[in-house]
Design an enzyme around this catalytic site. Structure first.
Site, mmCIF file in Angstrom:
data_model
loop_
_atom_site.group_PDB
_atom_site.id
_atom_site.type_symbol
_atom_site.label_atom_id
_atom_site.label_comp_id
_atom_site.label_asym_id
_atom_site.label_seq_id
_atom_site.Cartn_x
_atom_site.Cartn_y
_atom_site.Cartn_z
ATOM 1 N N HIS A 1 43.758 59.477 56.516
ATOM 2 C CA HIS A 1 44.829 60.478 56.665
ATOM 3 C C HIS A 1 44.682 61.340 57.923
ATOM 4 O O HIS A 1 45.639 61.480 58.693
ATOM 5 C CB HIS A 1 44.856 61.346 55.409
ATOM 6 C CG HIS A 1 45.938 62.356 55.388
ATOM 7 N ND1 HIS A 1 47.256 62.034 55.182
ATOM 8 C CD2 HIS A 1 45.910 63.703 55.567
ATOM 9 C CE1 HIS A 1 47.993 63.135 55.230
ATOM 10 N NE2 HIS A 1 47.191 64.163 55.455
ATOM 11 N N ARG B 1 47.524 48.602 46.922
ATOM 12 C CA ARG B 1 47.791 49.235 45.625
ATOM 13 C C ARG B 1 48.635 48.310 44.766
ATOM 14 O O ARG B 1 49.378 47.467 45.272
ATOM 15 C CB ARG B 1 48.526 50.567 45.834
ATOM 16 C CG ARG B 1 47.683 51.618 46.543
ATOM 17 C CD ARG B 1 48.398 52.955 46.575
ATOM 18 N NE ARG B 1 48.419 53.578 45.270
ATOM 19 C CZ ARG B 1 47.586 54.543 44.876
ATOM 20 N NH1 ARG B 1 46.676 55.014 45.697
ATOM 21 N NH2 ARG B 1 47.659 55.039 43.663
ATOM 22 N N HIS C 1 43.993 49.667 51.576
ATOM 23 C CA HIS C 1 44.080 49.736 50.114
ATOM 24 C C HIS C 1 45.327 49.000 49.661
ATOM 25 O O HIS C 1 46.444 49.422 49.955
ATOM 26 C CB HIS C 1 44.133 51.221 49.704
ATOM 27 C CG HIS C 1 44.117 51.452 48.225
ATOM 28 N ND1 HIS C 1 44.037 52.706 47.682
ATOM 29 C CD2 HIS C 1 44.152 50.610 47.176
ATOM 30 C CE1 HIS C 1 44.029 52.621 46.357
ATOM 31 N NE2 HIS C 1 44.118 51.345 46.037
ATOM 32 N N ARG D 1 52.815 50.153 47.690
ATOM 33 C CA ARG D 1 53.609 51.208 48.339
ATOM 34 C C ARG D 1 53.360 51.291 49.837
ATOM 35 O O ARG D 1 54.174 51.821 50.566
ATOM 36 C CB ARG D 1 53.375 52.556 47.665
ATOM 37 C CG ARG D 1 52.041 53.169 47.966
ATOM 38 C CD ARG D 1 51.971 54.596 47.471
ATOM 39 N NE ARG D 1 51.818 54.663 46.026
ATOM 40 C CZ ARG D 1 51.167 55.666 45.412
ATOM 41 N NH1 ARG D 1 50.648 56.644 46.117
ATOM 42 N NH2 ARG D 1 51.036 55.679 44.116
ATOM 43 N N HIS D 2 52.201 50.806 50.293
ATOM 44 C CA HIS D 2 52.008 50.784 51.754
ATOM 45 C C HIS D 2 51.559 49.385 52.207
ATOM 46 O O HIS D 2 52.375 48.608 52.673
ATOM 47 C CB HIS D 2 51.091 51.920 52.246
ATOM 48 C CG HIS D 2 49.938 52.298 51.359
ATOM 49 N ND1 HIS D 2 48.960 51.411 51.009
ATOM 50 C CD2 HIS D 2 49.608 53.479 50.783
ATOM 51 C CE1 HIS D 2 48.076 52.033 50.244
ATOM 52 N NE2 HIS D 2 48.447 53.291 50.075
ATOM 53 N N ASP E 1 46.312 52.565 55.984
ATOM 54 C CA ASP E 1 47.417 52.551 55.009
ATOM 55 C C ASP E 1 48.644 53.327 55.483
ATOM 56 O O ASP E 1 49.781 52.905 55.276
ATOM 57 C CB ASP E 1 46.971 53.193 53.680
ATOM 58 C CG ASP E 1 45.895 52.399 52.975
ATOM 59 O OD1 ASP E 1 45.618 51.259 53.389
ATOM 60 O OD2 ASP E 1 45.323 52.933 52.005
ATOM 61 N N HIS E 2 48.386 54.488 56.112
ATOM 62 C CA HIS E 2 49.529 55.336 56.485
ATOM 63 C C HIS E 2 50.425 54.682 57.532
ATOM 64 O O HIS E 2 51.598 55.038 57.649
ATOM 65 C CB HIS E 2 49.036 56.672 57.042
ATOM 66 C CG HIS E 2 48.610 57.650 55.974
ATOM 67 N ND1 HIS E 2 48.600 57.365 54.636
ATOM 68 C CD2 HIS E 2 48.194 58.938 56.078
ATOM 69 C CE1 HIS E 2 48.190 58.423 53.969
ATOM 70 N NE2 HIS E 2 47.929 59.394 54.818
ATOM 71 N N THR F 1 44.011 58.323 46.055
ATOM 72 C CA THR F 1 42.996 58.035 45.042
ATOM 73 C C THR F 1 42.371 59.347 44.573
ATOM 74 O O THR F 1 41.702 60.031 45.342
ATOM 75 C CB THR F 1 41.899 57.128 45.639
ATOM 76 O OG1 THR F 1 42.545 56.110 46.396
ATOM 77 C CG2 THR F 1 41.060 56.512 44.553
ATOM 78 N N GLU G 1 40.205 47.893 49.764
ATOM 79 C CA GLU G 1 40.108 48.737 48.571
ATOM 80 C C GLU G 1 41.123 48.237 47.557
ATOM 81 O O GLU G 1 42.276 47.959 47.923
ATOM 82 C CB GLU G 1 40.493 50.180 48.894
ATOM 83 C CG GLU G 1 39.549 50.904 49.778
ATOM 84 C CD GLU G 1 40.088 52.310 50.056
ATOM 85 O OE1 GLU G 1 41.088 52.722 49.461
ATOM 86 O OE2 GLU G 1 39.486 52.967 50.896
ATOM 87 N N ASN H 1 41.001 53.796 57.838
ATOM 88 C CA ASN H 1 41.957 53.353 56.820
ATOM 89 C C ASN H 1 43.370 53.421 57.424
ATOM 90 O O ASN H 1 43.821 54.488 57.841
ATOM 91 C CB ASN H 1 41.844 54.278 55.596
ATOM 92 C CG ASN H 1 42.800 53.882 54.497
ATOM 93 O OD1 ASN H 1 43.972 53.635 54.764
ATOM 94 N ND2 ASN H 1 42.328 53.831 53.272
ATOM 95 N N HIS I 1 37.180 60.275 51.922
ATOM 96 C CA HIS I 1 38.320 60.965 51.323
ATOM 97 C C HIS I 1 38.411 62.392 51.832
ATOM 98 O O HIS I 1 37.491 63.182 51.648
ATOM 99 C CB HIS I 1 38.302 60.968 49.788
ATOM 100 C CG HIS I 1 39.701 60.941 49.233
ATOM 101 N ND1 HIS I 1 40.481 62.050 49.186
ATOM 102 C CD2 HIS I 1 40.466 59.920 48.791
ATOM 103 C CE1 HIS I 1 41.667 61.723 48.709
ATOM 104 N NE2 HIS I 1 41.689 60.437 48.464
ATOM 105 N N GLU J 1 30.476 54.291 47.562
ATOM 106 C CA GLU J 1 31.169 55.211 48.468
ATOM 107 C C GLU J 1 31.362 56.515 47.700
ATOM 108 O O GLU J 1 32.014 56.540 46.647
ATOM 109 C CB GLU J 1 32.524 54.646 48.907
ATOM 110 C CG GLU J 1 33.252 55.623 49.826
ATOM 111 C CD GLU J 1 34.568 55.073 50.366
ATOM 112 O OE1 GLU J 1 34.788 53.839 50.351
ATOM 113 O OE2 GLU J 1 35.393 55.901 50.804
HETATM 114 N N1 PXP Z 1 37.938 55.933 50.720
HETATM 115 C C1 PXP Z 1 38.665 55.575 49.624
HETATM 116 C C2 PXP Z 1 37.987 54.790 48.568
HETATM 117 C C3 PXP Z 1 40.028 55.896 49.520
HETATM 118 O O1 PXP Z 1 40.732 55.518 48.438
HETATM 119 C C4 PXP Z 1 40.641 56.589 50.585
HETATM 120 C C5 PXP Z 1 42.098 56.916 50.527
HETATM 121 O O2 PXP Z 1 42.837 55.747 50.458
HETATM 122 C C6 PXP Z 1 39.849 56.925 51.701
HETATM 123 C C7 PXP Z 1 38.502 56.613 51.724
HETATM 124 C C8 PXP Z 1 40.425 57.629 52.882
HETATM 125 O O3 PXP Z 1 40.800 58.923 52.546
HETATM 126 P P1 PXP Z 1 41.629 59.784 53.595
HETATM 127 O O4 PXP Z 1 42.909 59.061 53.830
HETATM 128 O O5 PXP Z 1 41.791 61.096 52.899
HETATM 129 O O6 PXP Z 1 40.794 59.876 54.842
#
Ligand code: PXP
Length: 254
Positions: free
Chosen positions: A226, A44, A42, A48-49, A8-9, A100, A69, A6, A203, A150
């Site tokens: 993350h 949103r 994701h 925001r990202h 996003d960051h 989330t 997502e 992911n 997550h 998931e």
């Molecule tokens: N899966 C879903 C559905 C999420 O919403 C997120 C966070 O955006 C993740 C996985 C990834 O989580 P993390 O950033 O804590 O690894």
């Protein structure tokens, strides 16, 4: 085991200064070069990202699975159908949350979700639902006819504790509370698999807690953001992806 990163960051960092860099699309390429099997982003509602243009660019350039997502809203489903990612993961979304929190209440919102699932499937998009490891939600997801669930691993990760993500000390036993969450995840994964669903998880996963999680044999995909981006600050993005793949393979050799 598929590892989807992911990104996003990376967009969060870019948006903090309003510069074109760091570019999440470039990050996606580095993750794939390092061995990741797909990319998750994701979009949103508050942008925001990740922003719409990122989604379009990811779709145009990614040569691997693209998992988008988004919330189950008319706007997001319309965007997803227009962009055609390989997979759409429907997630709950509240503007004030940092990330989330919790899974989708599929059992309580089956009618409204059914419309969105049908629209995505009609566009040939695989649908995954992000749910708590709860048999009621697993069965409700199956009833909606989606291909994948998931399982939300946030409670497990939280109970496991947050030592430095990169210190993969697998010799320490996990706390009892994490063990209980692990049992819940294993039961939900087994139930989903019996019902014919593909099982993903994500997550809060880190190189420390992922090894025990991948011992659940029904889980075939992980979505991790993350911890990988955090590790990338000290290593490199490619190095962090490789470290995560190493931790996964230690728990469940490929
Ligand atoms: N899966 C879903 C559905 C999420 O919403 C997120 C966070 O955006 C993740 C996985 C990834 O989580 P993390 O950033 O804590 O690894």
């Amino acid at each position: 085991m598929r590892l989807h990163i992911n990104i996003d960051h990376v967009a969060t960092l870019r948006n903090a200064r309003g510069t074109p860099y760091p570019d999440p699309v470039e990050a996606a390429r580095v993750c794939l070069d390092a061995g990741a099997h797909g990319i998750t982003a994701h979009l949103r509602e508050d942008r925001r990202h990740i922003v719409d243009q990122d989604v379009e660019r990811l779709r145009a350039t990614l040569r691997a699975t693209f998992n988008l997502e988004c919330a189950a809203t008319d706007e997001m489903i319309g965007l997803a159908v227009a962009t055609r990612p390989d997979v759409v993961t429907l997630v709950p979304e509240r503007r004030e949350e940092r990330t989330t929190e919790g899974g989708l209440d599929v059992a309580g919102n089956a009618a409204s979700l059914a419309k969105h699932v049908a629209a995505l499937q009609a566009a040939d998009i695989k649908v995954s639902l992000f749910i708590a490891p709860d048999p009621v939600q697993v069965e409700a997801s199956r009833a909606l006819g989606v291909e994948q669930i998931e399982l939300h691993t946030g409670e497990y990760a939280h109970a496991f504790g947050y030592g430095r993500p990169s210190s993969s000390d697998l010799t320490r036993p996990m706390p009892d509370s994490a063990q209980r969450e692990h049992v819940r995840l294993a039961a939900a994964a087994k139930r989903g698999y019996e019902l014919g669903l593909e099982i993903a998880a994500g997550h809060g996963l880190t190189t420390r807690n992922v090894g025990a999680l991948v011992m659940i044999p029904e889980i075939v995909e992980l979505n991790i953001g993350h911890a990988v981006i955090a590790d990338a600050v000290f290593m490199s993005l490619g190095g962090a992806v490789k470290a995560m793949l190493g931790a996964i393979n230690k728990g469940r050799p490929a």
